[in-house]
Motif scaffolding. Structure first.
Motif, PDB file in Angstrom:
ATOM      1  N   THR A   4       4.736 -23.235 -11.834  1.00 52.94           N
ATOM      2  CA  THR A   4       4.914 -24.664 -11.608  1.00 52.94           C
ATOM      3  C   THR A   4       4.716 -25.449 -12.905  1.00 52.94           C
ATOM      4  O   THR A   4       5.499 -26.356 -13.220  1.00 52.94           O
ATOM      5  CB  THR A   4       3.939 -25.157 -10.516  1.00 52.94           C
ATOM      6  OG1 THR A   4       4.221 -24.434  -9.315  1.00 52.94           O
ATOM      7  CG2 THR A   4       4.080 -26.646 -10.280  1.00 52.94           C
ATOM      8  N   TRP A   7       7.734 -24.955 -15.246  1.00 55.24           N
ATOM      9  CA  TRP A   7       8.900 -25.768 -14.895  1.00 55.24           C
ATOM     10  C   TRP A   7       8.630 -27.251 -15.135  1.00 55.24           C
ATOM     11  O   TRP A   7       9.560 -27.998 -15.514  1.00 55.24           O
ATOM     12  CB  TRP A   7       9.323 -25.517 -13.458  1.00 55.24           C
ATOM     13  CG  TRP A   7      10.035 -24.200 -13.287  1.00 55.24           C
ATOM     14  CD1 TRP A   7       9.628 -23.156 -12.524  1.00 55.24           C
ATOM     15  CD2 TRP A   7      11.263 -23.797 -13.890  1.00 55.24           C
ATOM     16  NE1 TRP A   7      10.529 -22.115 -12.626  1.00 55.24           N
ATOM     17  CE2 TRP A   7      11.548 -22.486 -13.457  1.00 55.24           C
ATOM     18  CE3 TRP A   7      12.157 -24.408 -14.763  1.00 55.24           C
ATOM     19  CZ2 TRP A   7      12.684 -21.780 -13.860  1.00 55.24           C
ATOM     20  CZ3 TRP A   7      13.294 -23.709 -15.163  1.00 55.24           C
ATOM     21  CH2 TRP A   7      13.551 -22.419 -14.708  1.00 55.24           C
ATOM     22  N   GLU A   8       7.405 -27.704 -14.973  1.00 57.51           N
ATOM     23  CA  GLU A   8       7.083 -29.110 -15.233  1.00 57.51           C
ATOM     24  C   GLU A   8       7.297 -29.427 -16.706  1.00 57.51           C
ATOM     25  O   GLU A   8       7.838 -30.493 -17.045  1.00 57.51           O
ATOM     26  CB  GLU A   8       5.636 -29.405 -14.821  1.00 57.51           C
ATOM     27  CG  GLU A   8       5.235 -30.875 -14.910  1.00 57.51           C
ATOM     28  CD  GLU A   8       4.913 -31.365 -16.318  1.00 57.51           C
ATOM     29  OE1 GLU A   8       4.344 -30.613 -17.133  1.00 57.51           O
ATOM     30  OE2 GLU A   8       5.251 -32.527 -16.609  1.00 57.51           O
ATOM     31  N   ARG A  87      14.293 -25.643 -12.635  1.00 62.96           N
ATOM     32  CA  ARG A  87      14.142 -24.634 -11.585  1.00 62.96           C
ATOM     33  C   ARG A  87      15.263 -24.680 -10.544  1.00 62.96           C
ATOM     34  O   ARG A  87      15.792 -23.649 -10.141  1.00 62.96           O
ATOM     35  CB  ARG A  87      12.796 -24.839 -10.903  1.00 62.96           C
ATOM     36  CG  ARG A  87      12.454 -23.796  -9.889  1.00 62.96           C
ATOM     37  CD  ARG A  87      11.095 -24.072  -9.278  1.00 62.96           C
ATOM     38  NE  ARG A  87      10.440 -22.830  -8.931  1.00 62.96           N
ATOM     39  CZ  ARG A  87       9.164 -22.723  -8.682  1.00 62.96           C
ATOM     40  NH1 ARG A  87       8.362 -23.778  -8.769  1.00 62.96           N
ATOM     41  NH2 ARG A  87       8.644 -21.570  -8.353  1.00 62.96           N
TER      42      ARG A  87
END
Length: 170
Positions: A4, A7-8, A87
């Motif tokens: 996560t 991808w951030e 993503r």
């Protein structure tokens, strides 16, 4: 760093760059240099894992259609670009490469599909932080793409395999 967070970082730097791959690479390096070297290594592992997941004949065929031809080097840069899209686009393309026709509707083969410098962002950030080159990540590599080999010169086969991309770009 978990998936996560990876991808951030990709998404926030792409958005700040307005989608420009060169600016995206610069912002990515800047962001990564605010992390510790181990986190940069984690980011590099996430990136390389996805880069290898996209080493597939069907995605190479998609790149070939979208770019009007894709040799090995341009396919490498296309995979960096694909990861840089985030993503949703990346996973969508892996699930069904023909969906790229809808996932990136504004794709311009003259301006998109090449994010070479994004692929080197972790290397540059790590070197800035440590004055050392990024070490080997210890990840497995493949010599040939995964999946069924495709003849990119066979228009009928390419159109049958990726009909929406073929209609949009061929």
């Amino acid at each position: 760093m978990d998936e996560t967070e990876f991808w951030e970082i990709v998404d926030s730097t792409r958005d700040a760059a307005g989608g420009d791959p060169d600016e995206h690479a610069d912002l990515l390096v800047e962001r990564l240099t605010r992390l510790d070297p181990e986190a940069v290594l984690d980011f590099a592992r996430h990136f390389e894992t996805r880069f290898m997941r996209a080493f597939r004949w069907d995605l190479w065929a998609a790149a070939d259609i979208m770019l009007g031809g894709a040799d090995e080097e341009s396919f490498d840069y296309f995979r960096c670009w694909l990861i840089a899209q985030g993503r949703h686009v990346f996973e969508g393309a892996l699930a069904a490469p023909d969906d790229l026709a809808e996932l990136v509707p504004g794709f311009d083969p003259d301006a998109d599909g090449d994010a070479e410098d994004v692929g080197y962002a972790a290397d540059e950030a790590y070197e800035r932080l440590t004055a050392l080159p990024l070490p080997d990540l210890g990840l497995p590599a493949r010599e040939t793409p995964e999946g069924e080999d495709l003849d990119f010169d066979d228009s009928a086969a390419m159109a049958a395999k990726l009909p929406r991309l073929w209609d949009a770009f061929a």
